[in-house]
Design an enzyme around this catalytic site. Sequence first.
Site, mmCIF file in Angstrom:
data_model
loop_
_atom_site.group_PDB
_atom_site.id
_atom_site.type_symbol
_atom_site.label_atom_id
_atom_site.label_comp_id
_atom_site.label_asym_id
_atom_site.label_seq_id
_atom_site.Cartn_x
_atom_site.Cartn_y
_atom_site.Cartn_z
ATOM 1 N N THR A 223 0.847 -1.196 0.000
ATOM 2 C CA THR A 223 0.000 0.000 0.000
ATOM 3 C C THR A 223 0.880 1.242 0.000
ATOM 4 O OG1 THR A 223 -1.743 -1.135 1.184
ATOM 5 C CG2 THR A 223 -1.624 1.242 1.517
ATOM 6 N N GLY A 253 -10.491 -2.909 3.336
ATOM 7 C CA GLY A 253 -9.548 -2.786 4.450
ATOM 8 C C GLY A 253 -9.621 -1.417 5.113
ATOM 9 N N GLY A 275 -0.733 -2.069 6.488
ATOM 10 C CA GLY A 275 -0.625 -3.292 7.272
ATOM 11 C C GLY A 275 -1.909 -4.083 7.195
HETATM 12 N N1 ASP Z 1 -3.890 -1.958 4.821
HETATM 13 C C1 ASP Z 1 -4.168 -2.576 3.552
HETATM 14 C C2 ASP Z 1 -5.440 -3.364 3.680
HETATM 15 O O1 ASP Z 1 -5.638 -4.006 4.673
HETATM 16 C C3 ASP Z 1 -3.087 -3.464 3.070
HETATM 17 C C4 ASP Z 1 -1.709 -2.905 3.160
HETATM 18 O O2 ASP Z 1 -1.462 -1.901 3.807
HETATM 19 O O3 ASP Z 1 -0.817 -3.475 2.556
HETATM 20 O O4 ASP Z 1 -6.202 -3.386 2.751
#
Ligand code: ASP
Length: 358
Positions: A223, A253, A275
């Site tokens: 992300t 998310g 995350g």
């Molecule tokens: N936070 C993002 C999600 O849960 C994923 C990520 O940050 O890589 O969709």
Amino acid sequence: MKKILYLFIVSLLLFSCKEEASQEVENTPETKKEETTSRTGRIALVIHGGAGTILKKNMTPEKEAAYKAKLEEALKAGYTVLEHGGSSLDAVEKTIHVMENSPLFNAGKGAVFTNAETNELDASIMTGHDLNAGAVAGITTIKNPISAARKVMEESVHVMLSGKGAEAFAEDRDLELVEPSYFHTDNRFKALKRIQEKEKTELDHDEKVSFFDPEINDSKYGTVGCVALDKNGNITAGTSTGGMTNKRWGRIGDSPVIGSGTYANNKTCGVSSTGHGEYFIRAQVAHDISAMMEYKNASLQEASTEVIHDKLTEMGGTGGIVALDASGNIAMEFNTAGMYRGYIDTKGELYIGIYKEE
Ligand code: ASP
């Protein structure tokens, strides 16, 4: 004698009038404005490109160099806006475009795949001077989701739009639309297949197996996010993502959720998260950092450390944040092996890091 006394009183009166006049000059709106500008004239920018099991042993020098170059390009794109007196909102959008348009990150081109082999993107943005915010979720045809989030904030009465409705809105606002296949990258597709293979062979099948598996962590995170402070003291934060590999049932998310993936308040700070989103939603990570500063008078660093290393970690959540406060102090905290990250601080110094010990 009388004459001397008279002269003394007159000069006293004259002196006090002068004093009052000079105080009035000090308090004119113009001088006040100048004071504010010089106090908050600092600019700064901080970014992340995802947190996860990013280990040096799994990285080639070429891959590492490519990530660093792209992070630097993104930072400089946003910093140039700020240097020329532009707004933190423009800086954040520009910075995130660079990362969304790169297949290296799990946002825009390079987004991860859902269980149904599609790419569904989420993004959000928030401005700290008015607590305004916009977000899109589960979109499949908007080239730059962060721009759609900005349009929702600026040109609609809503905060979050999803799916087909968000796409119709983006089309109405003349944003660039692409075929869903634009988001396809072979690496991300292979990552999906690896997870699905693993799922099939797990005897005790549980969706969580694929979500928590550290071996594929690095392929599901990535992300991107940015927080900027402009010369007027305005903070903007933005986040854009493809979510998590193998997600299903329209899973959304934290990235488009204001208070979890993104938060900005000129009084405190701006935050962008990355995350395991479910935990970031439950812990309200981005807003919690701001709230600790507002209600507990914590510094940005204290608040970020407590929220990531105590609260989130105790819940079992993994990931990190980048943040900056109204003075341009920067925090980058994560509880994973690495986080793609970088900043240009108030002194104009540039930093880029990937692993924990950097
Ligand atoms: N936070 C993002 C999600 O849960 C994923 C990520 O940050 O890589 O969709």
